[in-house]
Write an enzyme that holds these catalytic residues in place. Structure first.
Site, PDB file in Angstrom:
ATOM      1  N   LYS A  53       0.951  -1.211   0.169  1.00 32.65           N
ATOM      2  CA  LYS A  53      -0.097  -0.244  -0.134  1.00 32.65           C
ATOM      3  C   LYS A  53       0.910   1.231   0.064  1.00 32.65           C
ATOM      4  O   LYS A  53       0.741   2.317  -0.786  1.00 32.65           O
ATOM      5  CB  LYS A  53      -0.831   0.150   1.272  1.00 32.65           C
ATOM      6  CG  LYS A  53      -2.026  -1.083   0.926  1.00 32.65           C
ATOM      7  CD  LYS A  53      -2.693  -1.193   2.358  1.00 32.65           C
ATOM      8  CE  LYS A  53      -3.979  -2.208   2.149  1.00 32.65           C
ATOM      9  NZ  LYS A  53      -4.498  -2.749   3.553  1.00 32.65           N
ATOM     10  N   GLN A  97      -4.697  -1.817   9.860  1.00 28.87           N
ATOM     11  CA  GLN A  97      -4.626  -3.072   8.969  1.00 28.87           C
ATOM     12  C   GLN A  97      -4.940  -4.101  10.037  1.00 28.87           C
ATOM     13  O   GLN A  97      -4.761  -4.243  11.407  1.00 28.87           O
ATOM     14  CB  GLN A  97      -3.164  -3.287   8.605  1.00 28.87           C
ATOM     15  CG  GLN A  97      -2.642  -4.767   7.967  1.00 28.87           C
ATOM     16  CD  GLN A  97      -3.500  -4.601   6.597  1.00 28.87           C
ATOM     17  OE1 GLN A  97      -3.516  -3.622   5.706  1.00 28.87           O
ATOM     18  NE2 GLN A  97      -3.718  -5.690   5.989  1.00 28.87           N
ATOM     19  N   ASP A 120     -11.218   2.698   4.058  1.00 27.87           N
ATOM     20  CA  ASP A 120     -11.262   1.142   4.109  1.00 27.87           C
ATOM     21  C   ASP A 120     -13.020   0.755   4.065  1.00 27.87           C
ATOM     22  O   ASP A 120     -13.349  -0.107   3.604  1.00 27.87           O
ATOM     23  CB  ASP A 120     -10.858   0.333   5.346  1.00 27.87           C
ATOM     24  CG  ASP A 120      -9.511  -0.257   5.050  1.00 27.87           C
ATOM     25  OD1 ASP A 120      -9.216  -0.845   3.975  1.00 27.87           O
ATOM     26  OD2 ASP A 120      -8.873  -0.588   6.257  1.00 27.87           O
TER      27      ASP A 120
HETATM   28  N1  GUN Z   1      -6.624  -7.209   6.262  1.00 30.75           N
HETATM   29  C1  GUN Z   1      -6.923  -7.994   5.262  1.00 30.75           C
HETATM   30  N2  GUN Z   1      -7.505  -7.172   4.256  1.00 30.75           N
HETATM   31  C2  GUN Z   1      -7.338  -5.845   4.730  1.00 30.75           C
HETATM   32  C3  GUN Z   1      -8.193  -4.662   4.199  1.00 30.75           C
HETATM   33  O1  GUN Z   1      -8.705  -4.711   3.072  1.00 30.75           O
HETATM   34  N3  GUN Z   1      -7.930  -3.529   5.054  1.00 30.75           N
HETATM   35  C4  GUN Z   1      -7.513  -3.657   6.287  1.00 30.75           C
HETATM   36  N4  GUN Z   1      -7.391  -2.426   7.295  1.00 30.75           N
HETATM   37  N5  GUN Z   1      -6.988  -4.656   6.710  1.00 30.75           N
HETATM   38  C5  GUN Z   1      -7.136  -5.915   6.110  1.00 30.75           C
END
Ligand code: GUN
Length: 294
Positions: A53, A97, A120
C-alpha cells in the site's frame, strides 16, 4: 476461449490515471493526497500488505505514512493513535491493518475511525451508507471486484451471481454491490452452512470465490462459460521460490480456468485492484476537504 481479467494490467492503467491527476494538483500548488496506515504487531502477511500500500501510494505521488505499534499495544493506546489521525488535517484517509492482536477489540477500533477518513469503508456509518446506496467509501476488495467487471465490460444485468463467503470485508459487501442498480445481478450469498454448495455454484453465471480456503473451487463446481473472480490469497510454502512461498487462491485454476469465459488469475487478479481502490478512496477523501481542486 478463456479470457483473463488482468488486474495487474488494469491497476497500472488506473494508477497512471491517478498519478496524472495528482501531478496536475501539485502543479497548481496544492499538496498531494496523504494516505496513512496503522499496523500493530509483526504479522508477515500484514507487513507485506502495508508495504505494498505504501509503495503504490508513493508511485502515484501520494504522501504515505505508516504508524507501527508493538504486538503488546493496548486498545486504549490504539484508540489514542486513532484520535490523533482523525484530527490531523494533513492526513486525508487512513487504514488500520487487520487482524489486530487478540487483546484489542477490532470493532471498537473501527468504530473510532472518523467516517470521513475511513478509506477502508469499514465503519458502521460507511457500511450503512453503502447499503442505502448513499455516497460513501466502499471497501477496497469489493470495489476492486466491481472495477474489474466494469472495466472489462462484463455483462452483469440479470445474471446469476453466486458469492461464496459472507465476511464483512468481502462477501457481504460484494453481494450488496452486485445486486444494486447498475450491476443488476440476481445474487445468491452462500456460506459455511449452505447445503449442497456445488449445486448452487454450478448455477452461477458469475462466481465470486471468497471462502478463504486454498483451491476449494474445483471443476465440478463451475458452470461452463462462467465468469470466475477469485478473491482468495493464500501463502503456500514453496522451496523453489526465493521468498519460500507462492501465492494461490480459492480456485483450483489448473482445472477451473479452461471452463471459464473470464477468470481472474492469482496473483495478479483482484489483489492489485484492491490497492488501487484504496488509492481511489483516498483521492475522494482529499477532494472532500479540497472541494475546488480538480
Ligand atoms: N486485512 C486484510 N484485508 C484488509 C483490508 O482490506 N483492510 C485492512 N485494514 N486490513 C485488512
Amino acid at each position: 476461449m478463456t479470457q483473463i481479467l488482468d488486474g495487474k494490467e488494469l491497476s497500472v492503467q488506473i494508477k497512471t490515471e491517478i498519478a496524472n491527476h495528482v501531478r496536475q494538483l501539485t502543479a497548481k500548488g496544492h499538496r498531494a493526497p496523504h494516505l496513512a496506515a496503522v499496523i500493530v504487531g509483526n504479522d508477515g502477511a500484514s507487513q507485506t500488505y502495508v508495504a505494498n500500500k505504501e509503495k503504490s501510494s508513493r508511485e502515484v505521488g501520494f504522501t504515505s505514512s505508516v504508524y507501527r505499534y508493538p504486538e503488546s499495544t493496548t486498545e486504549e493506546q490504539l484508540l489514542e493513535a486513532i484520535a490523533f489521525l482523525n484530527n490531523d488535517t494533513d492526513i486525508d484517509g487512513f487504514i488500520v491493518q487487520l487482524p489486530l492482536p487478540s487483546q484489542i477489540n477490532e470493532q471498537h477500533i473501527i468504530n473510532a475511525i472518523s467516517p470521513d477518513k475511513d478509506v477502508d469503508g469499514f465503519t458502521p456509518i460507511n457500511v450503512g451508507r453503502m447499503v442505502l446506496s448513499e455516497e460513501c467509501y466502499v471497501p477496497a476488495t469489493p470495489m476492486g471486484v466491481c472495477t474489474l467487471l466494469q472495466r472489462y465490460g462484463i455483462e452483469t444485468t440479470g445474471k446469476h451471481c453466486v458469492v461464496v463467503g459472507r465476511s464483512n470485508i468481502v462477501g457481504t459487501p460484494v453481494a450488496n454491490l452486485l445486486s444494486r442498480k447498475g450491476f443488476d445481478c440476481t445474487v445468491t450469498l452462500c456460506h459455511s452452512r449452505t447445503r449442497d454448495l456445488a449445486s448452487i455454484t454450478r448455477q452461477a453465471d458469475i462466481l465470486i470465490a471468497a471462502i478463504g480456503k486454498p483451491e476449494f473451487f474445483t471443476a465440478d463446481m463451475i458452470k461452463p462459460d462462467a465468469v470466475v473472480v477469485d478473491v482468495g490469497i493464500h501463502r503456500i510454502p514453496d522451496a523453489t521460490k526465493k521468498s519460500g512461498y507462492r501465492i494461490i487462491g480459492d480456485v483450483k485454476h489448473s482445472e477451473v480456468d479452461p471452463l471459464c469465459s473470464w477468470v481472474t488469475p492469482v496473483p495478479g487478479g483482484v489483489g492489485p485492484l484492491t490497492i488501487v481502490s484504496l488509492l481511489q478512496n483516498t483521492l475522494k477523501a482529499y477532494h472532500r476537504t479540497h472541494p475546488n481542486c480538480d
